[in-house]
Design a protein around this motif. Structure first.
Motif, PDB file in Angstrom:
ATOM      1  N   LEU A 124       1.034  -1.267   0.014  1.00 37.99           N
ATOM      2  CA  LEU A 124       0.030  -0.003  -0.009  1.00 37.99           C
ATOM      3  C   LEU A 124       0.952   1.353   0.059  1.00 37.99           C
ATOM      4  O   LEU A 124       0.728   2.333  -0.538  1.00 37.99           O
ATOM      5  N   LEU A 128       0.974   4.313  -2.564  1.00 37.83           N
ATOM      6  CA  LEU A 128       0.752   5.765  -2.318  1.00 37.83           C
ATOM      7  C   LEU A 128       1.994   6.669  -2.728  1.00 37.83           C
ATOM      8  O   LEU A 128       1.779   7.514  -3.294  1.00 37.83           O
ATOM      9  N   LYS A 135      -2.828  12.430  -1.384  1.00 42.36           N
ATOM     10  CA  LYS A 135      -3.663  11.241  -0.863  1.00 42.36           C
ATOM     11  C   LYS A 135      -4.732  11.556   0.083  1.00 42.36           C
ATOM     12  O   LYS A 135      -4.738  10.985   1.120  1.00 42.36           O
ATOM     13  N   TRP A 143      -9.863   7.405  -4.891  1.00 45.05           N
ATOM     14  CA  TRP A 143      -9.236   5.982  -4.367  1.00 45.05           C
ATOM     15  C   TRP A 143      -9.352   4.681  -5.200  1.00 45.05           C
ATOM     16  O   TRP A 143      -8.555   3.712  -5.421  1.00 45.05           O
ATOM     17  N   LEU A 146      -7.036   4.718  -8.129  1.00 45.32           N
ATOM     18  CA  LEU A 146      -5.721   4.397  -7.734  1.00 45.32           C
ATOM     19  C   LEU A 146      -5.664   2.734  -7.270  1.00 45.32           C
ATOM     20  O   LEU A 146      -4.473   2.179  -7.929  1.00 45.32           O
ATOM     21  N   ALA A 147      -6.489   2.215  -6.702  1.00 44.25           N
ATOM     22  CA  ALA A 147      -6.583   0.828  -6.430  1.00 44.25           C
ATOM     23  C   ALA A 147      -6.738  -0.077  -7.658  1.00 44.25           C
ATOM     24  O   ALA A 147      -5.816  -1.097  -7.616  1.00 44.25           O
ATOM     25  N   HIS A 192      -3.544   4.327   3.878  1.00 44.81           N
ATOM     26  CA  HIS A 192      -3.258   2.967   3.841  1.00 44.81           C
ATOM     27  C   HIS A 192      -4.818   2.229   3.761  1.00 44.81           C
ATOM     28  O   HIS A 192      -4.886   1.628   3.042  1.00 44.81           O
ATOM     29  N   LEU A 195      -7.039   3.274   0.832  1.00 46.44           N
ATOM     30  CA  LEU A 195      -6.455   2.610  -0.391  1.00 46.44           C
ATOM     31  C   LEU A 195      -6.951   0.991  -0.202  1.00 46.44           C
ATOM     32  O   LEU A 195      -7.260   0.329  -1.243  1.00 46.44           O
TER      33      LEU A 195
END
Ligand code: Q5B
Length: 279
Positions: A124, A128, A135, A143, A146-147, A192, A195
Protein backbone atom coordinates in the motif's frame (compact mmCIF):
# COMPACT_ATOMS: atom_id res chain seq x y z
CA UNK A 1 39.94 6.21 16.63
CA UNK A 2 36.96 5.90 19.05
CA UNK A 3 36.89 8.64 21.67
CA UNK A 4 37.09 7.24 25.18
CA UNK A 5 34.54 8.59 27.60
CA UNK A 6 34.66 8.74 31.39
CA UNK A 7 33.27 5.74 33.27
CA UNK A 8 29.47 5.70 32.78
CA UNK A 9 26.93 5.95 35.59
CA UNK A 10 26.44 2.19 35.60
CA UNK A 11 29.96 1.79 36.93
CA UNK A 12 31.41 0.18 33.81
CA UNK A 13 34.95 0.94 32.61
CA UNK A 14 35.76 3.95 30.41
CA UNK A 15 35.39 3.11 26.75
CA UNK A 16 33.37 3.73 23.61
CA UNK A 17 30.05 5.56 23.90
CA UNK A 18 26.79 3.70 23.09
CA UNK A 19 23.84 6.05 23.63
CA UNK A 20 20.39 4.44 23.96
CA UNK A 21 16.93 5.72 24.79
CA UNK A 22 15.91 2.16 25.66
CA UNK A 23 16.79 0.28 28.83
CA UNK A 24 19.77 1.67 30.71
CA UNK A 25 20.64 0.61 34.23
CA UNK A 26 22.68 1.94 37.11
CA UNK A 27 23.17 -0.17 40.24
CA UNK A 28 19.99 1.44 41.71
CA UNK A 29 17.79 2.47 38.76
CA UNK A 30 16.48 1.38 35.39
CA UNK A 31 15.62 4.04 32.83
CA UNK A 32 13.46 3.25 29.82
CA UNK A 33 12.42 5.79 27.19
CA UNK A 34 13.37 8.59 29.53
CA UNK A 35 11.11 7.20 32.27
CA UNK A 36 11.93 5.61 35.56
CA UNK A 37 10.87 2.04 34.75
CA UNK A 38 9.81 1.16 38.28
CA UNK A 39 7.95 4.37 39.11
CA UNK A 40 6.55 5.52 35.77
CA UNK A 41 6.10 2.40 33.67
CA UNK A 42 5.43 -0.67 35.82
CA UNK A 43 1.76 -0.73 36.74
CA UNK A 44 1.20 2.54 34.85
CA UNK A 45 1.63 1.70 31.15
CA UNK A 46 -0.14 -1.14 29.35
CA UNK A 47 2.05 -3.60 27.46
CA UNK A 48 0.51 -2.55 24.14
CA UNK A 49 1.26 1.10 24.82
CA UNK A 50 4.82 0.20 25.80
CA UNK A 51 5.35 -1.86 22.63
CA UNK A 52 4.22 1.09 20.49
CA UNK A 53 6.34 3.50 22.51
CA UNK A 54 9.43 1.27 22.22
CA UNK A 55 9.08 1.05 18.44
CA UNK A 56 8.51 4.75 17.83
CA UNK A 57 10.16 6.35 20.86
CA UNK A 58 7.08 8.55 21.15
CA UNK A 59 4.20 7.99 23.52
CA UNK A 60 1.01 7.05 21.64
CA UNK A 61 -2.30 8.77 22.38
CA UNK A 62 -5.36 6.85 23.54
CA UNK A 63 -6.75 6.44 20.00
CA UNK A 64 -3.48 5.04 18.71
CA UNK A 65 -3.28 2.62 21.63
CA UNK A 66 -6.82 1.41 20.99
CA UNK A 67 -6.19 0.71 17.29
CA UNK A 68 -2.75 -0.82 17.98
CA UNK A 69 -4.08 -3.12 20.69
CA UNK A 70 -6.98 -4.13 18.45
CA UNK A 71 -4.39 -5.19 15.85
CA UNK A 72 -2.55 -7.26 18.46
CA UNK A 73 -5.81 -8.91 19.51
CA UNK A 74 -6.78 -9.59 15.89
CA UNK A 75 -3.54 -11.40 15.12
CA UNK A 76 -2.97 -13.24 18.40
CA UNK A 77 -4.55 -16.53 17.36
CA UNK A 78 -6.56 -17.97 14.51
CA UNK A 79 -6.85 -21.60 15.53
CA UNK A 80 -4.88 -24.49 14.08
CA UNK A 81 -2.91 -22.38 11.61
CA UNK A 82 0.52 -23.50 10.33
CA UNK A 83 2.16 -21.35 13.04
CA UNK A 84 0.13 -23.01 15.82
CA UNK A 85 0.60 -26.55 14.49
CA UNK A 86 4.35 -26.03 14.07
CA UNK A 87 4.67 -24.74 17.62
CA UNK A 88 2.66 -27.68 19.03
CA UNK A 89 4.62 -30.27 17.01
CA UNK A 90 7.94 -28.77 18.06
CA UNK A 91 6.77 -28.79 21.68
CA UNK A 92 5.89 -32.48 21.29
CA UNK A 93 9.42 -33.21 20.16
CA UNK A 94 11.18 -30.81 22.54
CA UNK A 95 8.97 -30.29 25.61
CA UNK A 96 12.05 -28.94 27.34
CA UNK A 97 12.24 -26.03 24.88
CA UNK A 98 9.33 -23.60 25.05
CA UNK A 99 11.53 -21.08 23.26
CA UNK A 100 12.14 -23.58 20.45
CA UNK A 101 8.41 -24.21 20.03
CA UNK A 102 7.60 -20.49 20.01
CA UNK A 103 10.44 -19.69 17.61
CA UNK A 104 9.45 -22.54 15.28
CA UNK A 105 5.88 -21.25 15.11
CA UNK A 106 6.94 -17.66 14.55
CA UNK A 107 9.30 -18.62 11.73
CA UNK A 108 6.25 -19.48 9.65
CA UNK A 109 4.99 -15.88 9.62
CA UNK A 110 5.56 -15.25 5.92
CA UNK A 111 4.13 -14.14 2.60
CA UNK A 112 1.24 -16.61 2.62
CA UNK A 113 0.10 -16.33 6.24
CA UNK A 114 0.64 -13.78 8.99
CA UNK A 115 3.71 -12.01 7.53
CA UNK A 116 1.28 -10.48 5.06
CA UNK A 117 0.75 -7.76 7.66
CA UNK A 118 4.06 -6.29 6.57
CA UNK A 119 3.75 -7.20 2.89
CA UNK A 120 0.41 -5.43 2.70
CA UNK A 121 1.72 -2.34 4.51
CA UNK A 122 4.66 -2.16 2.08
CA UNK A 123 2.44 -2.76 -0.95
CA UNK A 124 0.00 0.00 0.00
CA UNK A 125 2.79 2.37 0.90
CA UNK A 126 4.51 1.77 -2.43
CA UNK A 127 1.32 2.52 -4.35
CA UNK A 128 0.78 5.70 -2.35
CA UNK A 129 4.38 6.80 -2.82
CA UNK A 130 4.16 6.35 -6.59
CA UNK A 131 0.90 8.29 -6.90
CA UNK A 132 1.89 11.89 -7.52
CA UNK A 133 -1.35 13.47 -6.40
CA UNK A 134 -2.22 14.32 -2.79
CA UNK A 135 -3.59 11.33 -0.91
CA UNK A 136 -6.28 13.05 1.14
CA UNK A 137 -9.19 12.56 -1.22
CA UNK A 138 -12.65 12.38 0.29
CA UNK A 139 -14.26 10.84 -2.76
CA UNK A 140 -14.19 7.08 -3.19
CA UNK A 141 -13.77 7.42 -6.96
CA UNK A 142 -10.19 8.73 -6.69
CA UNK A 143 -9.21 5.94 -4.31
CA UNK A 144 -10.87 3.39 -6.56
CA UNK A 145 -8.93 4.61 -9.62
CA UNK A 146 -5.63 4.32 -7.73
CA UNK A 147 -6.56 0.87 -6.41
CA UNK A 148 -7.68 -0.35 -9.82
CA UNK A 149 -4.37 0.60 -11.37
CA UNK A 150 -2.45 -1.07 -8.50
CA UNK A 151 -4.40 -4.34 -8.74
CA UNK A 152 -4.05 -4.36 -12.54
CA UNK A 153 -0.27 -3.91 -12.30
CA UNK A 154 0.00 -6.61 -9.66
CA UNK A 155 -2.02 -8.98 -11.81
CA UNK A 156 0.03 -8.16 -14.93
CA UNK A 157 3.21 -8.98 -12.95
CA UNK A 158 1.69 -12.36 -12.01
CA UNK A 159 1.68 -11.50 -8.32
CA UNK A 160 -1.06 -12.00 -5.72
CA UNK A 161 -2.44 -8.91 -4.03
CA UNK A 162 -1.28 -9.04 -0.39
CA UNK A 163 -4.20 -8.81 2.01
CA UNK A 164 -6.74 -10.45 -0.32
CA UNK A 165 -8.12 -13.94 0.22
CA UNK A 166 -8.42 -16.25 3.20
CA UNK A 167 -8.49 -20.03 3.61
CA UNK A 168 -11.50 -19.93 5.97
CA UNK A 169 -13.29 -16.57 5.61
CA UNK A 170 -14.28 -16.82 1.99
CA UNK A 171 -16.72 -13.88 2.01
CA UNK A 172 -15.81 -11.55 4.90
CA UNK A 173 -13.01 -11.78 7.43
CA UNK A 174 -14.86 -10.46 10.50
CA UNK A 175 -11.75 -8.72 11.80
CA UNK A 176 -11.65 -6.41 8.80
CA UNK A 177 -14.86 -4.38 9.19
CA UNK A 178 -14.25 -4.17 12.94
CA UNK A 179 -10.78 -2.69 12.51
CA UNK A 180 -12.04 -0.21 9.91
CA UNK A 181 -14.77 0.86 12.34
CA UNK A 182 -12.34 1.24 15.24
CA UNK A 183 -9.89 3.25 13.14
CA UNK A 184 -12.73 5.49 11.94
CA UNK A 185 -13.96 6.02 15.54
CA UNK A 186 -10.47 7.02 16.61
CA UNK A 187 -9.82 9.32 13.63
CA UNK A 188 -7.13 6.96 12.35
CA UNK A 189 -8.57 6.07 8.96
CA UNK A 190 -5.53 7.15 6.94
CA UNK A 191 -4.45 6.67 3.32
CA UNK A 192 -3.31 3.05 3.74
CA UNK A 193 -6.67 1.92 5.10
CA UNK A 194 -8.53 4.00 2.49
CA UNK A 195 -6.54 2.45 -0.33
CA UNK A 196 -7.04 -1.02 1.14
CA UNK A 197 -10.81 -0.45 1.28
CA UNK A 198 -10.72 0.65 -2.36
CA UNK A 199 -8.88 -2.56 -3.29
CA UNK A 200 -11.74 -4.41 -1.66
CA UNK A 201 -14.21 -2.57 -3.90
CA UNK A 202 -12.38 -2.79 -7.24
CA UNK A 203 -10.47 -6.08 -7.31
CA UNK A 204 -13.37 -8.18 -8.72
CA UNK A 205 -13.21 -6.09 -11.91
CA UNK A 206 -9.61 -7.25 -12.46
CA UNK A 207 -9.50 -10.69 -10.85
CA UNK A 208 -12.95 -11.81 -11.99
CA UNK A 209 -13.79 -13.06 -8.49
CA UNK A 210 -14.56 -11.48 -5.13
CA UNK A 211 -12.07 -12.20 -2.36
CA UNK A 212 -12.21 -10.97 1.24
CA UNK A 213 -9.90 -8.29 2.62
CA UNK A 214 -8.16 -10.40 5.24
CA UNK A 215 -7.22 -9.68 8.86
CA UNK A 216 -3.48 -9.76 8.28
CA UNK A 217 -3.83 -7.21 5.48
CA UNK A 218 -6.10 -4.79 7.30
CA UNK A 219 -3.77 -4.93 10.30
CA UNK A 220 -0.83 -3.99 8.06
CA UNK A 221 -2.80 -1.06 6.63
CA UNK A 222 -3.78 0.12 10.13
CA UNK A 223 -0.22 -0.16 11.45
CA UNK A 224 1.09 1.79 8.45
CA UNK A 225 -1.52 4.50 9.09
CA UNK A 226 -0.34 4.65 12.71
CA UNK A 227 3.09 5.58 11.35
CA UNK A 228 4.86 2.48 12.64
CA UNK A 229 8.08 1.60 10.76
CA UNK A 230 7.16 -0.46 7.69
CA UNK A 231 10.31 -2.56 8.09
CA UNK A 232 9.03 -3.75 11.48
CA UNK A 233 5.38 -4.55 10.70
CA UNK A 234 5.98 -8.30 10.77
CA UNK A 235 7.44 -7.78 14.22
CA UNK A 236 4.06 -6.61 15.51
CA UNK A 237 2.27 -9.57 13.94
CA UNK A 238 4.81 -11.86 15.60
CA UNK A 239 4.45 -10.04 18.91
CA UNK A 240 0.71 -10.72 18.79
CA UNK A 241 1.16 -14.32 17.67
CA UNK A 242 3.64 -14.98 20.50
CA UNK A 243 0.79 -14.53 22.96
CA UNK A 244 -1.39 -16.82 20.88
CA UNK A 245 1.32 -19.47 20.68
CA UNK A 246 1.79 -19.40 24.44
CA UNK A 247 -1.94 -20.11 24.61
CA UNK A 248 -1.54 -22.96 22.11
CA UNK A 249 1.29 -24.50 24.15
CA UNK A 250 -0.68 -24.10 27.38
CA UNK A 251 -3.60 -25.90 25.79
CA UNK A 252 -1.25 -28.56 24.39
CA UNK A 253 -0.23 -29.29 27.97
CA UNK A 254 -3.85 -29.63 29.10
CA UNK A 255 -5.36 -31.19 25.98
CA UNK A 256 -2.61 -32.58 23.74
CA UNK A 257 -3.23 -33.03 20.01
CA UNK A 258 0.24 -32.83 18.43
CA UNK A 259 0.98 -36.52 19.07
CA UNK A 260 -2.22 -37.48 17.26
CA UNK A 261 -1.31 -35.26 14.29
CA UNK A 262 2.15 -36.80 14.16
CA UNK A 263 0.84 -40.37 14.42
CA UNK A 264 -1.92 -39.75 11.92
CA UNK A 265 0.56 -38.64 9.27
CA UNK A 266 3.22 -41.19 10.18
CA UNK A 267 0.85 -44.17 10.34
CA UNK A 268 -0.68 -43.23 7.00
CA UNK A 269 2.62 -42.74 5.20
CA UNK A 270 3.34 -45.06 2.27
CA UNK A 271 6.62 -45.90 0.56
CA UNK A 272 6.76 -45.09 -3.17
CA UNK A 273 9.64 -45.28 -5.68
CA UNK A 274 11.85 -42.18 -5.88
CA UNK A 275 10.83 -39.56 -8.45
CA UNK A 276 14.13 -38.14 -9.75
CA UNK A 277 14.31 -34.35 -9.94
CA UNK A 278 13.68 -33.17 -13.50
CA UNK A 279 15.16 -29.65 -13.81
C1 Q5B B 1 -4.72 -16.56 1.84
C2 Q5B B 1 -4.54 -17.47 0.62
C3 Q5B B 1 -3.30 -18.34 0.79
C4 Q5B B 1 -5.77 -18.36 0.54
O1 Q5B B 1 -5.55 -19.26 -0.47
P1 Q5B B 1 -6.67 -20.19 -1.02
O2 Q5B B 1 -6.00 -21.15 -1.93
O3 Q5B B 1 -7.50 -20.71 0.08
O4 Q5B B 1 -7.48 -19.16 -1.88
P2 Q5B B 1 -8.70 -19.44 -2.74
O5 Q5B B 1 -9.84 -18.75 -2.12
O6 Q5B B 1 -8.86 -20.90 -3.02
O7 Q5B B 1 -8.31 -18.73 -4.10
C5 Q5B B 1 -9.22 -18.75 -5.17
C6 Q5B B 1 -8.58 -18.15 -6.36
O8 Q5B B 1 -8.27 -16.77 -6.13
C7 Q5B B 1 -6.90 -16.55 -6.37
N1 Q5B B 1 -6.40 -15.69 -5.32
C8 Q5B B 1 -6.42 -15.93 -4.01
N2 Q5B B 1 -5.86 -14.93 -3.32
C9 Q5B B 1 -5.48 -14.03 -4.26
C10 Q5B B 1 -4.84 -12.78 -4.15
N3 Q5B B 1 -4.47 -12.29 -2.98
N4 Q5B B 1 -4.59 -12.10 -5.27
C11 Q5B B 1 -4.97 -12.60 -6.47
N5 Q5B B 1 -5.58 -13.79 -6.63
C12 Q5B B 1 -5.83 -14.48 -5.52
C13 Q5B B 1 -6.24 -17.90 -6.27
O9 Q5B B 1 -5.04 -17.94 -7.00
C14 Q5B B 1 -7.29 -18.79 -6.82
O10 Q5B B 1 -7.24 -18.70 -8.24
P3 Q5B B 1 -7.37 -20.01 -9.15
O11 Q5B B 1 -6.17 -20.85 -8.83
O12 Q5B B 1 -7.36 -19.48 -10.54
O13 Q5B B 1 -8.66 -20.65 -8.74
C15 Q5B B 1 -4.43 -16.64 -0.68
O14 Q5B B 1 -5.60 -15.93 -0.83
C16 Q5B B 1 -3.21 -15.74 -0.70
O15 Q5B B 1 -2.10 -16.20 -0.87
N6 Q5B B 1 -3.43 -14.43 -0.51
C17 Q5B B 1 -2.36 -13.45 -0.54
C18 Q5B B 1 -1.57 -13.54 0.73
C19 Q5B B 1 -2.41 -13.11 1.90
O16 Q5B B 1 -3.08 -12.09 1.93
N7 Q5B B 1 -2.34 -13.90 2.96
C20 Q5B B 1 -2.98 -13.60 4.22
C21 Q5B B 1 -3.88 -14.72 4.62
S1 Q5B B 1 -4.76 -14.43 6.11
C22 Q5B B 1 -3.55 -14.45 7.30
O17 Q5B B 1 -2.39 -14.47 7.10
C23 Q5B B 1 -4.04 -14.42 8.68
C24 Q5B B 1 -4.07 -15.75 9.33
O18 Q5B B 1 -4.53 -16.77 8.47
C25 Q5B B 1 -2.65 -16.04 9.74
C26 Q5B B 1 -2.30 -17.33 10.28
O19 Q5B B 1 -2.53 -17.47 11.45
O20 Q5B B 1 -1.67 -18.20 9.65
C27 Q5B B 1 -5.13 -15.55 10.33
O21 Q5B B 1 -6.26 -15.75 9.92
O22 Q5B B 1 -4.86 -15.04 11.43
Amino acid sequence: MTALTPPPENGGPAGPDYPTALGAATPETITLLGQDLVRDVMGEVSFGELAFWLATQRRPDSGEIRVFEAVLAALADHGFTPTALTARLTFLSAPDSVQGALAAGLLGGGSRFLGVTEDCGHFLHGVLAEADEPKNWDDEASWDALALDAVRRQRAAGRLVPGLGHPVHKRVDPRTPRLFALAREEGRLGPHLRLFAAIGRVHPEVLGRTLPLNGAGVCGAALADLGLPLELLRGFALLARTAGLIGQLAEELRRPMAREVYLSVDRHSRAVPPEPHDP
